[in-house]
Structures are given as structure tokens and as C-alpha cells.
Motif scaffolding. Structure first.
Motif, PDB file in Angstrom:
ATOM      1  N   GLY A  27     -97.410  -2.961   7.801  1.00 17.81           N
ATOM      2  CA  GLY A  27     -97.164  -4.532   8.085  1.00 17.81           C
ATOM      3  C   GLY A  27     -95.885  -5.164   7.865  1.00 17.81           C
ATOM      4  N   ILE A  28     -94.765  -4.139   8.017  1.00 20.29           N
ATOM      5  CA  ILE A  28     -93.416  -4.537   7.788  1.00 20.29           C
ATOM      6  C   ILE A  28     -92.817  -4.404   9.250  1.00 20.29           C
ATOM      7  N   LYS A  29     -91.968  -5.482   9.317  1.00 19.35           N
ATOM      8  CA  LYS A  29     -91.286  -5.605  10.642  1.00 19.35           C
ATOM      9  C   LYS A  29     -89.664  -5.195  10.329  1.00 19.35           C
ATOM     10  N   LEU A  30     -89.200  -4.410  10.996  1.00 22.71           N
ATOM     11  CA  LEU A  30     -87.715  -4.175  10.815  1.00 22.71           C
ATOM     12  C   LEU A  30     -86.807  -5.106  10.087  1.00 22.71           C
ATOM     13  N   PRO A  31     -86.708  -6.388  10.720  1.00 23.88           N
ATOM     14  CA  PRO A  31     -85.732  -7.445   9.992  1.00 23.88           C
ATOM     15  C   PRO A  31     -86.117  -7.843   8.758  1.00 23.88           C
ATOM     16  N   GLU A  32     -87.546  -7.316   8.236  1.00 23.89           N
ATOM     17  CA  GLU A  32     -87.814  -7.700   6.700  1.00 23.89           C
ATOM     18  C   GLU A  32     -87.811  -6.321   5.874  1.00 23.89           C
ATOM     19  N   LEU A  33     -87.195  -5.264   6.295  1.00 21.23           N
ATOM     20  CA  LEU A  33     -86.973  -3.965   5.651  1.00 21.23           C
ATOM     21  C   LEU A  33     -86.059  -4.185   4.494  1.00 21.23           C
ATOM     22  N   GLN A  34     -86.678  -3.672   3.254  1.00 20.24           N
ATOM     23  CA  GLN A  34     -86.096  -3.683   1.981  1.00 20.24           C
ATOM     24  C   GLN A  34     -85.773  -2.382   1.361  1.00 20.24           C
ATOM     25  N   GLN A  35     -84.708  -2.187   0.542  1.00 17.18           N
ATOM     26  CA  GLN A  35     -84.309  -1.007  -0.059  1.00 17.18           C
ATOM     27  C   GLN A  35     -85.576  -0.426  -0.542  1.00 17.18           C
ATOM     28  N   THR A  36     -86.479  -1.095  -1.166  1.00 19.70           N
ATOM     29  CA  THR A  36     -87.577  -0.340  -2.007  1.00 19.70           C
ATOM     30  C   THR A  36     -88.640   0.283  -0.879  1.00 19.70           C
ATOM     31  N   HIS A  37     -88.369  -0.070   0.373  1.00 13.76           N
ATOM     32  CA  HIS A  37     -89.179   0.155   1.373  1.00 13.76           C
ATOM     33  C   HIS A  37     -88.736   1.554   1.981  1.00 13.76           C
ATOM     34  N   LEU A  38     -87.481   1.574   1.998  1.00 17.19           N
ATOM     35  CA  LEU A  38     -86.585   2.897   2.495  1.00 17.19           C
ATOM     36  C   LEU A  38     -86.893   3.906   1.410  1.00 17.19           C
ATOM     37  N   ASP A  39     -86.853   3.631   0.124  1.00 16.52           N
ATOM     38  CA  ASP A  39     -86.990   4.666  -0.753  1.00 16.52           C
ATOM     39  C   ASP A  39     -88.304   5.383  -1.131  1.00 16.52           C
TER      40      ASP A  39
END
Length: 492
Positions: free
Chosen positions: A259-271
Motif C-alpha cells: 500500500g505504498i506509492k513511490l512518492p511516499e517511499l522512505q528509507q525504512t521501506h527500502l531497507d
């Protein structure tokens, strides 16, 4: 290709063949004695020039040398009723080449007009004149090949687009390549076309329409734009572009599932995403930089980069052992030995080896040289022998696939060099090509300045600099070890 021999049976066939000495059924009695079926077939396929000057089939034997029918007294029908040439006959008193020609004319003639399209005449001529006519006939009589050629004969137009619209198959690619190789269709960058087709299918794997548009823009303005500025797409560029898009799609689909949009991406999501998957997810770094630059993703995000220098290297003793085997094992195919030398001695990548042409190789009575970077590199004895053998017998003119090729390592596809992946697979029975290449570069960087090695071998100075560590034996020891082994003396 000769038939594999069955085990001989002395009980059933007590009288051995006069030629091979094995106990098989005697099928002919010639002036030199009884001949078994295997030697009979071999005699029909023996060609050359007899001592009397006759050139053609030499089924007889005089003083252990092949001889013509007239000199040897061998009675054998090898006179084709179609073309009159001496050759092995296939059916109806005709040779393989004549039968192949009739089959090709029949398949490539449009039944609605009773004639062959002008565009197909060069293809027909190439197929008819191939030296291995029996191989051509075996291939062309496969049901799927026969069907394909019949449909091609009835096609209203023969263009690249005609082939692109057909279902993907090895036959389509092979015939397409033949038409290009023989001048029916103009040459084009096939990898660029393949990438465009692959990218279209890749977009269908994206769940979210907004993300599909992002990847479409990433493909078009990052990868395809770069490819459009290249003279020729390399296999490495093609594979990297596919992998980067595949990983980017994986990232966006993961975000959608959470449920995450690319403009809402955070570093924790990436990790979290990177930690949950394979190390190949590190290649998403390139997509992330593009997304940030185009403002499709927030700034300040980062992927843990790939750690270089962690791949295994083949140690010096392993390199020496592999090189000795390549030099002295005559059971290995000549082209495999030639390619292996460039990896074990000069640290060349399979992709660069596959792209070598005979314009890069100079062979004289005294010396063999190969241009890998900007400088011609000499191959001293015994490293030159596989290359001399390959030049003397390139075997590129046996089929219609490579009539005038300049590739040193020709491929299965018409007009193309060997697939680097296939080359590494062939060599994998001897050593890991990647480990051997890295091990060789590791050793070579101790022999000369980085800039000289980079220029000589065709690498970037940055790449060579990474290997410039530790000390090791000199390249000359490769040659000394090889010569010492041949002479039975220890290498000092």
C-alpha cells in the motif's frame, strides 16, 4: 557423421574386415579384400586427389593411400544421375546435393504463382550449395521447418516486420538470420529489437497503472535512449538493462503490495525490501537514482551498493594446472583451447573473446598476434598452436549460416558470433571462467603499471587498479612452465 559402430561379433562374423580388422558383416569384396558396412560407408565418403591426378571419391586403397576406382579396381556407383558428379548417392541415383536442391525448390515455390519470390532466390541458392547437404536435408525435413518454409514462400512480403509478427521460435530466428546473412534483408541491431519486445512484455507484470507508466518512462528515456546512441548493443548492456528493469518492477510491485506509492517511499521501506530479497536487489540503485532525478521518488534515498572484490578467484596453482591441460589435452576442441588461453593468460571476458574477428588476429610463419586492446599481443609457442589450427581449419563454410564470416568463434545463429554464455558453459568443464579471469588479472597487475595493462588488454584503468594487489609470479612463468613440461625439465 559416421554411424557409431556396434560391438564386433567374432562368433557371427568370423572373418574380419580387411580394412578395420573388426568382425562385422562383410558387404563388399574389393581387390584389397572383404569390406564391412562401416568401412564401405567410409569409402564412399572419402574424397581427395588420387596419385593419378583424378579428383573425386577415392574408395580404394593402394600402398595404404586412398585411390580412385580406376586405379584401385573398386567397383562402386558414386556417379550422380542428376549432376554427374562423383559423390555419395542418396536416392534415385542422385546425390544429397541434388535431392536437397529439389526439396528447397519445392518448399520455396509459391503454389499460387508456381514461381519463387525474388527475395527468396538468394536463400535458396545458399541452401543448395552448402557443403553438408545431408545435414541441410535433415534440418529442412523436420515438420516444423518444412511448414515454416512453405508459409514463407506464400508470404506477400518478406521484411523484418514480417518476422517480428510471427510467433517466437528457433526456426523463425534461424531463417531470419539466413535472410540477413545472404543479403535478402538489411542488417539491424537484433538485441535492440529484442529488448524492445521484452520490455513490452515486462510492463504487463506491473500491478499498478501508475507504476506501469513510471517503468515505461524509465525504459524509454533511460535504457532505450542510451541504446539509440550506441553503434551496437553488447550482450552485457542488453542483460544489465533487463535486470535493472526486472528489479525495478519487483520493487514497485512490493510497494504496491504494502500500500505504498513511490512518492511516499522512505528509507525504512527500502531497507526492508532489500533485506528480504537476493543481492541482485542492489541493482535497483540505478532505477532509484533515475526516479529521484525525475522527481518520481523522494530525494535522500539510497540502496546499499554492491561490494566489489568479493567474487572468488582461481589461485595461481589452479591457473597453471588449467593452462597445462589446455595446452596438452588434444581431445579438447580447438576453439575451446584457443578461447581458454585468452582467459587464463590475458584475463579476457567471454563477451570480448566471442566478438573477435580474424581482422584482430595476424598469423605468420614466425608469429601469432592478437589485438585485445590497442596493442598487438604475441602468442609464443605453445600458446599459438590452437590458433594456428583454428585458422587452418575454421569450418565456417560447411552450412549456409556463415558463408563469408569474419568471426573467429562463429555461432549457431547465421552470421553471428558464438553466444558468450555458451562459450563459458563449454569451458566450465575445465574451470570457472569468471574465477579464472579474476585470478589472472590479479596476477598480471603485479607485472606492469595499471595504465599499460589496461591499454594492452582492453580494460579500463579503474578495473585493473582494483586487481593491483599482492605479489605473484610473472606471465613469463606461464610460458616457462609450459615449455618445461613439454621438454620434461623442471621450471626454474
Amino acid at each position: 557423421m559416421s554411424r557409431p559402430r556396434k560391438a564386433e561379433d567374432p562368433t557371427r562374423w568370423p572373418v574380419p574386415c580387411n580394412r578395420c580388422g573388426q568382425h562385422h558383416q562383410t558387404v563388399a569384396r574389393w581387390p584389397d579384400g572383404g569390406v564391412c558396412g562401416y568401412c564401405y560407408q567410409q569409402a564412399k565418403r572419402t574424397r581427395g586427389i588420387c596419385a593419378c591426378g583424378h579428383e573425386g571419391v577415392l574408395p580404394g586403397i593402394i600402398d595404404e593411400q586412398p585411390a580412385c576406382r580406376s586405379c584401385s579396381g573398386v567397383r562402386l556407383n558414386v556417379d550422380c544421375v542428376g549432376c554427374g558428379a562423383e559423390d555419395e548417392l542418396y536416392s534415385g541415383g542422385r546425390c544429397w546435393t541434388c535431392v536437397l536442391g529439389d526439396v528447397i525448390d519445392n518448399l520455396l515455390t509459391d503454389p499460387s504463382t508456381g514461381s519463387m519470390a525474388t527475395e527468396l532466390i538468394p536463400l535458396a541458392a545458399a541452401l543448395k550449395t552448402m557443403k553438408l547437404a545431408n545435414s541441410g536435408l535433415t534440418w529442412i525435413r523436420q515438420k516444423h521447418v518444412t511448414t515454416f518454409l512453405r508459409n514463407l514462400a506464400s508470404a506477400p512480403r518478406i521484411t523484418h516486420e514480417t518476422f517480428d509478427e510471427l510467433p517466437d521460435s528457433p526456426t523463425r530466428e534461424y531463417v531470419h538470420g539466413l535472410l540477413i546473412e545472404h543479403g535478402v534483408l538489411p542488417r539491424r541491431d537484433e538485441l535492440k529489437i529484442r529488448y524492445g519486445s521484452w520490455a513490452t512484455q515486462a510492463l504487463e507484470r506491473i500491478n499498478d497503472p501508475q507504476n506501469r507508466d513510471i517503468i515505461r518512462r524509465y525504459i524509454r528515456w533511460h535504457h532505450q535512449r542510451r541504446m539509440n546512441h550506441m553503434d551496437e548493443i553488447t550482450r552485457g548492456t542488453f542483460l544489465r538493462a533487463k535486470q535493472e528493469v526486472t528489479v525495478a518492477i519487483d520493487l514497485l510491485n512490493w510497494l504496491t503490495s504494502h500500500g505504498i506509492k513511490l512518492p511516499e517511499l522512505q528509507q525504512t521501506h527500502l531497507d526492508v525490501w532489500q533485506a528480504e530479497g537476493p543481492t541482485t536487489r542492489r541493482t535497483a540503485e540505478r532505477f532509484l537514482k533515475w526516479a529521484i532525478k525525475t522527481k518520481a521518488a523522494p530525494s535522500g534515498l539510497a540502496i546499499v551498493p554492491h561490494r566489489r572484490g568479493t567474487s572468488p578467484r582461481l589461485a595461481k596453482p589452479g591457473q597453471d594446472q588449467a593452462l597445462q591441460q589446455v595446452i596438452h589435452d588434444n581431445e579438447l576442441e580447438t576453439r575451446d583451447r584457443a578461447a581458454a588461453i585468452l582467459i587464463l593468460v590475458f584475463g579476457q571476458q567471454a563477451e570480448n573473446i566471442a566478438r573477435l574477428t580474424w581482422d584482430d588476429v595476424t598469423i605468420t610463419e614466425e608469429l601469432v598476434t592478437i589485438q585485445l586492446g590497442t596493442i598487438q599481443i604475441a602468442l609464443p609457442d605453445p600458446l599459438d598452436k590452437p590458433w594456428r589450427e583454428l585458422a587452418a581449419n575454421p569450418r565456417h563454410d560447411l552450412t549456409a549460416s556463415h558463408p563469408n564470416t569474419r568471426w573467429v568463434f562463429r555461432g549457431a545463429s547465421p552470421g553471428r558470433h558464438i553466444h558468450p554464455g555458451y562459450l563459458t558453459t563449454r569451458l566450465s568443464k575445465l574451470f570457472s571462467t569468471r574465477a579464472a579471469r579474476l585470478g589472472t588479472l590479479h596476477e598480471l597487475t603485479k607485472l606492469a603499471p595499471v595504465a599499460i595493462i589496461a591499454e594492452t588488454l582492453g580494460y579500463s584503468p579503474t578495473t585493473i587498479e582494483r586487481h593491483a594487489i599482492d605479489s605473484a609470479s610473472a606471465y613469463a612463468q606461464y610460458i616457462a612452465a609450459a615449455r618445461a613440461s613439454r621438454q620434461g625439465t623442471p621450471c626454474v
